[in-house]
Design a protein around this motif. Structure first.
Motif, PDB file in Angstrom:
ATOM      1  N   GLY A 476       0.775  -1.231   0.000  1.00 43.04           N
ATOM      2  CA  GLY A 476       0.000   0.000   0.000  1.00 43.04           C
ATOM      3  C   GLY A 476       0.808   1.283   0.000  1.00 43.04           C
ATOM      4  O   GLY A 476       0.544   2.169  -0.805  1.00 43.04           O
ATOM      5  N   PRO A 477       1.836   1.396   0.878  1.00 39.63           N
ATOM      6  CA  PRO A 477       2.547   2.675   0.971  1.00 39.63           C
ATOM      7  C   PRO A 477       3.092   3.152  -0.369  1.00 39.63           C
ATOM      8  O   PRO A 477       3.191   4.356  -0.603  1.00 39.63           O
ATOM      9  N   ALA A 478       3.427   2.220  -1.248  1.00 39.48           N
ATOM     10  CA  ALA A 478       3.976   2.606  -2.542  1.00 39.48           C
ATOM     11  C   ALA A 478       2.863   2.987  -3.518  1.00 39.48           C
ATOM     12  O   ALA A 478       3.117   3.599  -4.547  1.00 39.48           O
ATOM     13  N   LEU A 488      -2.514   9.535   8.152  1.00 41.69           N
ATOM     14  CA  LEU A 488      -3.760   9.128   7.515  1.00 41.69           C
ATOM     15  C   LEU A 488      -3.519   7.898   6.646  1.00 41.69           C
ATOM     16  O   LEU A 488      -4.325   6.965   6.597  1.00 41.69           O
ATOM     17  N   ARG A 489      -2.355   7.897   5.987  1.00 34.26           N
ATOM     18  CA  ARG A 489      -2.002   6.773   5.125  1.00 34.26           C
ATOM     19  C   ARG A 489      -1.987   5.464   5.929  1.00 34.26           C
ATOM     20  O   ARG A 489      -2.559   4.462   5.518  1.00 34.26           O
ATOM     21  N   ALA A 496      -7.701  -0.883   5.512  1.00 34.21           N
ATOM     22  CA  ALA A 496      -7.866  -1.728   4.332  1.00 34.21           C
ATOM     23  C   ALA A 496      -7.568  -3.176   4.689  1.00 34.21           C
ATOM     24  O   ALA A 496      -8.294  -4.095   4.296  1.00 34.21           O
ATOM     25  N   ARG A 497      -6.531  -3.377   5.481  1.00 38.80           N
ATOM     26  CA  ARG A 497      -6.181  -4.734   5.877  1.00 38.80           C
ATOM     27  C   ARG A 497      -7.302  -5.352   6.713  1.00 38.80           C
ATOM     28  O   ARG A 497      -7.708  -6.491   6.489  1.00 38.80           O
ATOM     29  N   TYR A 498      -7.797  -4.561   7.650  1.00 43.10           N
ATOM     30  CA  TYR A 498      -8.853  -5.060   8.527  1.00 43.10           C
ATOM     31  C   TYR A 498     -10.086  -5.463   7.702  1.00 43.10           C
ATOM     32  O   TYR A 498     -10.656  -6.534   7.889  1.00 43.10           O
ATOM     33  N   LEU A 499     -10.440  -4.587   6.765  1.00 40.10           N
ATOM     34  CA  LEU A 499     -11.621  -4.870   5.948  1.00 40.10           C
ATOM     35  C   LEU A 499     -11.415  -6.124   5.098  1.00 40.10           C
ATOM     36  O   LEU A 499     -12.276  -6.989   5.001  1.00 40.10           O
TER      37      LEU A 499
END
Lengths: 743, 231
Positions: A476-478, A488-489, A496-499
């Motif tokens: 994600g970070p990239a 916020l990122r 997103a991971r949790y979902l």
């Protein structure tokens, strides 16, 4: 004839530049300045022409092909050149090959990122690269017509030359390249019909073999940048642990050691060569903080997966009514299958060279994920993404490991800190113990059979970590736009991971089961998420590497319970799956199914993945003292239209040996959140003396090309286990099998 | 100072005596066809010849090669065995990722030198220490048998099959000017360092036998000497 409207996004607008050169801008919406291949055009000294983002022709008739896919053994340095050469009417060996820089124009059309994986290279390039060749050919013909003042219909392109039949005149492409680049790009190009192919389906050489038999091929680890230092990193043995403190006294005293510093992944020892850096790393005393570290061990992971498997999970596929189907059954069967974490163990350990300066950042890496690098570098250094230059080397194996960019991040962090070029080199132990592993998987299966032996119901519950959840946080970070602030990122990615993990079925865990082709009226495939805190990633054939083992072993168990030959049983259930049936029948016929020599025993499996159908018959013997020997594997593949038949065969062989290594030996054991294995003595590979004979048969097909890098791995393990059952009556439901069977 | 013959040229090298030969070859002599795979002598990617015998350079201390002759894939030149092997390797398109292939070829060349017509059992014995994660083993076996045939009938080899594309500029290694300016040379001697001092190579084309042992050349380096005089 196959006429295609070419997509505008793949072409370049052309225009004149001051100084007599040519400036070409992609019509992709990305700015010309990010389009590295066009850079050389801006030099008035270089009168060469970029006909599109893949092809560049100089007046000296050098035909330069920019490869947008990484070569990791799968043969892309031959496959894509063959595609462009077919339409361009040249010998592929005439091409000068260069690795493309990062640019939006090279985004993989299948996963919308510049990357190599998922057996997509040929599938994604099949039309696109041929269009590039055809468009370039048309431009060159039009330029020649203009230069010679003849009608274009009187001209023909062949063997790298433009020919004018009437006058007998011919000249190399290079003579027309500059003019061609100034002409409008054709809106419509006509691709060759299959019957006119000269190379596709026939070309049987590897263009990269030459440089790989002389030692000349440049892998990441061979990168030589002036003034570069070498770094070894000491990482926490337990996943998720952090550096508490460290004592570098002994390390700093070693000759050749220049710096010791903490980075995100651990403590780095930077020296004037690998050996001093490695020795320095060994002398380093690090105290770790295990507060957030993984703590489970393999036995607990296995027990917990079984516990989770008792309750139903999220539905990945549901047909009919499984409960009713089970109730109606004359016989009921159930079985559990279990597979461990696996390391990729590419022959070339992870490494990367980075150089951060005022002029931006250069990265030399054996990477499968070029598209992730500019964003990651921007996040670490603050350098704008368009000042990050990625130079892809040959990859000494990939298998999915190099889709992660952890090793790139380390080199960039160090170079940013030291303002020197830095090459990070991992040891084999680093590589084995800090991989992104093929996830463990536990499958619980239940089926009912009618009195006639027909399956009335099939329920499969899969307990495994979620690759999508992991990817959301790791990659994600990239990918998240740089304008989103860091805090916020993190929240977005964590969310997103949790979902992903709590709400969604992991496609990467159920693929190969959720799309199985057997016709069973009452079917349920369920997924239960489980995260023991071990990093996971894409491993050759991804979820198929475990789902095929469970599905194809259990189908064999049903056939056995129904007292029907496993081949006939599958054929009946695959009545509506002609391509599955065809490979199954071909493999069985070529292997002499049912007619094994005395003392030899056969097992089979069929599986669809990555656009291709593969069936295998494995032949084994088991000696009196229970020693297993694999003698022969016969493989049939339908991968649609074949570009390079010998590379298809080589990839089938490769995937089979990879699958055999996993089935016989592959296991990463976890001890309190740390990997036990360290090198090839305890993570063994198939060697030449235990490698079976392999025979590959390709189905003649006109279907669109399927992938070939991965699809031969999934069927191997179940075909082998089924052969062991035929030999011993023992059902092996847990991998790895080992070569010494329990008696 | 340790001296040895490297691909036919004399090298004098001043490094820690326990530094493995592999890292002398790669980091000091800057010759990279010999690969790092495991560091424990378990995979064969680093196989080189020491006085003609295949050894794992990742576990061979440099002190142990003093006075001996080391040959890497780059130094095999046009020896009959290696030429036949390369021909066969191309004929069967053996390499995939290619990383292990230098080591495979070095092991195979040593095998053919000893047994010009090896059996499958001989191949198993000689090649079992060389891992290939791409699984090119079946092709390696076929190619060794084919190379043995070519050794016996070199005429067949002359047809040649130079089918490779041009990879000269495959990877851009030129760094922008700004980078070169920023990149200061590696300090040749950090206080207390025993590493980093390597004599210049003498070009291969120079006649080796004409120079007297140990004679200093104009550039201050040492001229090649014949093997017998090294010890």
């Amino acid at each position: 004839m196959n006429t295609l409207i070419t997509s505008r996004r793949n072409f370049l607008k052309t225009g004149a530049a001051a100084g007599g050169g040519l400036v070409l801008a992609a019509t992709t919406g990305c700015s010309a300045s990010r389009s590295q291949p066009y850079k050389t055009q801006q030099s008035p000294a270089d009168n060469s022409a970029q006909l599109n983002a893949w092809l560049h022709i100089t007046p000296a008739n050098e035909l330069v092909f920019y490869l947008d896919k990484s070569e990791m053994g799968q043969g892309v340095t031959t496959g894509l050149p063959v595609l462009i050469a077919e339409e361009l009417e040249i010998d592929p060996a005439q091409l000068q090959l260069r690795m493309a820089p990062v640019d939006d124009v090279y985004k993989n059309t299948i996963f919308n990122m510049q990357a190599t994986g998922g057996s997509t290279s040929l599938r994604a390039g099949w039309e696109l690269i041929r269009q590039m060749g055809a468009a370039a050919r048309e431009l060159l013909l039009a330029a020649a017509a203009f230069e010679w003042q003849v009608d274009v219909t009187e001209l023909r392109a062949g063997d790298g030359l433009i020919h004018h039949r009437a006058s007998g005149r011919s000249a190399p492409y290079g003579d027309f390249a500059a003019v061609a680049a100034g002409l409008p790009v054709p809106e419509v190009v006509t691709l060759k019909d299959k019957r006119d192919f000269k190379l596709i389906g026939k070309y049987d050489r590897r263009l990269d073999a030459d440089v790989k038999v002389t030692g000349a091929a440049q892998f990441g680890i061979d990168t030589e940048v002036a003034g570069a230092l070498v770094a070894c990193v000491v990482r926490c043995p337990r996943f998720g642990g952090r550096v508490e403190s460290y004592d570098a006294g002994k390390t700093r005293a070693l000759p050749g050691v220049l710096h010791v510093l903490e980075i995100d992944s651990g403590v780095a020892v930077v020296a004037d060569g690998y050996w001093p850096a490695r020795q320095g790393a060994e002398q380093l005393a690090v105290r770790w903080n295990f507060d957030d570290a993984a703590s489970m061990s393999s036995a607990e992971i296995s027990a917990e997966a079984k516990r989770l498997g008792r309750r139903s999970g999220k539905t990945a596929r549901e047909e009919g009514d499984v409960e009713r189907g089970l109730e109606a059954a004359a016989t009921r069967l159930s079985a559990e299958y279990e597979l461990p974490y696996l390391a990729h163990a590419t022959m070339e350990p992870m490494n990367c060279t980075a150089s951060v300066t005022e002029a931006g950042c250069d990265v030399w890496a054996p990477t499968q994920a070029q598209g992730l690098i500019p964003g990651a570098v921007a996040g670490i250094t603050g350098i704008p993404r368009d000042q990050v230059r990625v130079h892809t080397t040959f990859l000494g194996g990939g298998f999915g490991r190099r889709a992660a960019i952890d090793f790139v991040v380390e080199a960039v962090e160090l170079s940013d800190h030291l303002r020197r070029p830095v090459k990070v080199v991992w040891s084999r132990e680093d590589d084995m113990q800090h991989d992104f592993y093929r996830p463990m998987a536990y499958h619980r299966l239940e089926a009912g059979l009618s009195a006639a032996g027909k399956p009335t119901a099939w329920r499969q519950r899969i307990v495994s970590p979620s690759l999508e959840g992991e990817a959301a946080e790791e990659l994600g970070p990239a990918l998240v736009p740089s304008w989103i602030p860091g805090g916020l990122r993190d929240a977005v990615l964590g969310g997103a991971r949790y979902l992903m993990e709590s709400l969604m079925v992991s496609e990467g865990a159920v693929e190969g089961a959720s799309d199985m082709a057997y016709a069973i009226d009452n079917l349920a495939i369920e997924y239960r998420h489980f995260n023991p805190g071990i990093p996971i990633g894409y491993w050759r054939s991804v979820g198929h590497s475990h789902t095929a083992f469970a599905v194809e072993s259990f189908v064999d168990e049903l056939a056995q319970a129904a007292r029907v030959d496993p081949l006939s049983y599958r054929r009946t259930l695959l009545a509506a799956a002609p391509r599955h049936r065809q490979v199954l029948e071909l493999a069985a016929q070529k292997a002499g199914w049912g007619r094994a020599a005395k003392g030899r025993h056969q097992g089979l499996a069929v599986h669809y993945s990555f656009g291709s159908y593969v069936a295998q018959v494995v032949e084994v013997s088991v000696t009196g003292d229970a020693e297993l020997r694999v003698h022969r594997v016969v493989c049939a593949v339908d991968c649609g239209l074949v570009v390079n038949p010998d590379i298809v065969k080589a990839q089938m062989e490769s995937g089979i040996v990879f699958g055999l290594t996993a089935a016989l030996y592959g296991a990463i054991d976890i001890d309190q959140g740390a990997v036990k294995q360290g090198n090839f003595h305890d993570y063994e590979m198939v060697r030449i003396n235990d490698c079976p004979e392999i025979e590959v048969h390709i189905v003649d097909s006109d279907a669109a090309p399927g992938g070939v890098g991965e699809p031969s791995t999934p069927p191997l393990a179940p075909a082998l286990a089924n052969a062991v059952y035929a030999a011993t009556g023992q059902r092996l439901r847990k991998l790895p099998i080992g070569t010494r069977l329990r008696v | 100072m340790i001296n040895f013959l490297f691909n036919g040229e004399r090298r004098d090298i001043d490094v820690a005596p326990d530094m493995p030969l592999l890292w002398v070859i790669r980091d000091h002599l800057k010759i990279t066809g010999t690969k790092f795979g495991c560091g424990k002598g378990l995979c064969g990617a680093c196989t080189v010849h020491l006085d003609g015998t295949p050894v794992r350079s990742c576990v061979m201390p440099i002190a142990a090669v003093a006075g001996k002759s080391v040959t890497t894939i780059e130094g095999m030149g046009d020896s009959d065995a290696m030429t036949s092997l390369r021909h066969a390797w191309l004929e069967y398109s053996v390499p995939q990722c290619g990383y292990c292939q230098s080591g495979q070829l070095m092991a195979a060349a040593a095998l053919l030198a000893e047994k010009p017509s090896p059996s499958d059992g001989d191949i198993d014995t000689a090649m079992t220490g060389n891992l290939c994660r791409c699984g090119t083993y079946p092709r390696i076996r076929k190619a060794i048998h084919r190379a043995a045939q070519l050794l016996a009938a070199p005429g067949e080899r002359d047809a040649g099959n130079d089918t490779g594309a041009d990879f000269t500029n495959f990877v851009e290694v030129k760094v922008p000017d700004a980078v070169e300016q920023a990149a200061r040379p590696v300090p040749q001697s950090v206080p207390g360092s025993r590493s980093g001092q390597v004599s210049q190579a003498v070009p291969v084309s120079q006649p080796v036998r004409k120079s007297r042992p140990g004679q200093a050349s104009q550039s201050g380096t040492v001229q090649p000497v014949e093997r017998e005089s090294l010890s």
